[in-house]
Enzyme design. Structure first.
Site, PDB file in Angstrom:
ATOM      1  N   SER A 132       0.829  -1.211   0.000  1.00 14.82           N
ATOM      2  CA  SER A 132       0.000   0.000   0.000  1.00 14.82           C
ATOM      3  C   SER A 132       0.857   1.253   0.000  1.00 14.82           C
ATOM      4  O   SER A 132       2.030   1.251   0.383  1.00 14.82           O
ATOM      5  CB  SER A 132      -0.895   0.027   1.235  1.00 14.82           C
ATOM      6  OG  SER A 132      -1.597  -1.177   1.354  1.00 14.82           O
TER       7      SER A 132
HETATM    8  N1  SAH Z   1      -0.964  -4.882   3.939  1.00 15.26           N
HETATM    9  C1  SAH Z   1      -0.159  -5.151   2.779  1.00 15.26           C
HETATM   10  C2  SAH Z   1      -0.816  -4.769   1.464  1.00 15.26           C
HETATM   11  C3  SAH Z   1      -2.020  -5.566   1.223  1.00 15.26           C
HETATM   12  S1  SAH Z   1      -2.435  -5.912  -0.446  1.00 15.26           S
HETATM   13  C4  SAH Z   1       1.211  -4.524   2.885  1.00 15.26           C
HETATM   14  O1  SAH Z   1       1.482  -3.835   3.874  1.00 15.26           O
HETATM   15  O2  SAH Z   1       2.028  -4.746   1.986  1.00 15.26           O
HETATM   16  C5  SAH Z   1      -3.801  -6.981  -0.064  1.00 15.26           C
HETATM   17  C6  SAH Z   1      -3.413  -8.393   0.289  1.00 15.26           C
HETATM   18  O3  SAH Z   1      -4.609  -9.052   0.715  1.00 15.26           O
HETATM   19  C7  SAH Z   1      -2.877  -9.204  -0.892  1.00 15.26           C
HETATM   20  O4  SAH Z   1      -1.622  -9.725  -0.572  1.00 15.26           O
HETATM   21  C8  SAH Z   1      -3.917 -10.309  -1.055  1.00 15.26           C
HETATM   22  O5  SAH Z   1      -3.362 -11.547  -1.455  1.00 15.26           O
HETATM   23  C9  SAH Z   1      -4.502 -10.400   0.335  1.00 15.26           C
HETATM   24  N2  SAH Z   1      -5.825 -11.034   0.437  1.00 15.26           N
HETATM   25  C10 SAH Z   1      -6.905 -10.899  -0.377  1.00 15.26           C
HETATM   26  N3  SAH Z   1      -7.922 -11.674   0.062  1.00 15.26           N
HETATM   27  C11 SAH Z   1      -7.486 -12.300   1.189  1.00 15.26           C
HETATM   28  C12 SAH Z   1      -8.071 -13.230   2.086  1.00 15.26           C
HETATM   29  N4  SAH Z   1      -9.319 -13.705   1.961  1.00 15.26           N
HETATM   30  N5  SAH Z   1      -7.324 -13.659   3.120  1.00 15.26           N
HETATM   31  C13 SAH Z   1      -6.042 -13.226   3.313  1.00 15.26           C
HETATM   32  N6  SAH Z   1      -5.438 -12.356   2.484  1.00 15.26           N
HETATM   33  C14 SAH Z   1      -6.144 -11.891   1.437  1.00 15.26           C
END
Ligand code: SAH
Length: 219
Positions: free
Chosen positions: A67
């Site tokens: 992000s």
């Molecule tokens: N917080 C992260 C950025 C998140 S991007 C950072 O600091 O880098 C969003 C993430 O959510 C992605 O890696 C995606 O794979 C994950 N995601 C999406 N659906 C999900 C689910 N049901 N359970 C766990 N992770 C999930």
């Protein structure tokens, strides 16, 4: 180059990075000091690493994104994390947001549907000596029932509505910050507070996140 010997350019980029967060209204001293401590450059690889201190989302493994720092700062500030809190993050991605949270909370659990991302984040947490943050490969839309309830929950992928299991895993008085809305449209960042009788909802600002997808990924 080893740690502590970084060039002046990198030091200056980091200073600008923190300055731009302050300029954007991030005033919470604990959040700013956590973001000063956790080097975003450790969570971005390859050709994008040199852009780690710019205020933009960047690509990471598995087609996901780390992000934008101002969004990490805002979400962290809105979560009002205290030093005794147990925090659940859904969507580990690079692990950056979880690492920032680990400086503020007693314990952080972060859940990721891509095993590879959970593993890579674990390696970085170990290398940085962050011992109060655990990355778990799992479907975060179900929360983490084994460790529930949580003082704080942060969701970093967009759901159409705040997922029911996450609402029910929040302590009374607990706070959840979650982007809601359709994945291909502008979403709203929402803050949910659990009260004795129900849930209060506050809309914070428009954001754009990758979708929360049910089930594990294949990698
Ligand atoms: N917080 C992260 C950025 C998140 S991007 C950072 O600091 O880098 C969003 C993430 O959510 C992605 O890696 C995606 O794979 C994950 N995601 C999406 N659906 C999900 C689910 N049901 N359970 C766990 N992770 C999930």
């Amino acid at each position: 180059m080893t740690e502590g010997e970084e060039d002046d350019g990198a030091a200056e980029r980091k200073m600008r990075f923190l300055f731009s967060l302050r300029q954007q209204g991030m005033t919470d001293a604990r959040v700013l000091s956590a973001m000063e401590k956790i080097d975003r450059g450790r969570f971005v690889r390859g050709i994008f690493a040199e852009r780690a201190y710019e205020d933009m989302p960047l690509p990471i493994s598995c087609g996901q994104t780390i992000s934008q720092p101002s969004v990490v700062a805002l979400m962290t500030q809105m979560l009002h994390v205290g030093p005794r809190d147990t925090v659940l993050e859904i969507g580990t991605g690079s692990g950056y947001q979880a690492a920032v949270l680990s400086c503020l909370a007693r314990r952080v659990y972060t859940v990721e549907r891509h095993r590879r991302l959970a593993q890579e984040a674990r390696e970085i947490f170990n290398a940085l000596g962050l011992s109060n943050v655990v990355a778990i490969a799992g479907d975060g839309s179900r929360g983490l029932p084994d460790q529930a309830p949580f003082d704080r929950i942060l969701v970093t992928a967009a759901a159409e509505d705040p997922p029911g299991p996450l609402l029910s895993q929040l302590k009374f008085g607990g706070i959840m910050v979650v982007p809601v809305g359709q994945s291909d449209a502008v979403q709203s960042l929402i803050r949910v507070t659990r009260t004795q009788t129900g849930y209060d909802y506050e809309e914070l600002r428009p954001v754009r996140f990758v979708p929360l997808i049910e089930g594990m990924a294949n990698d």
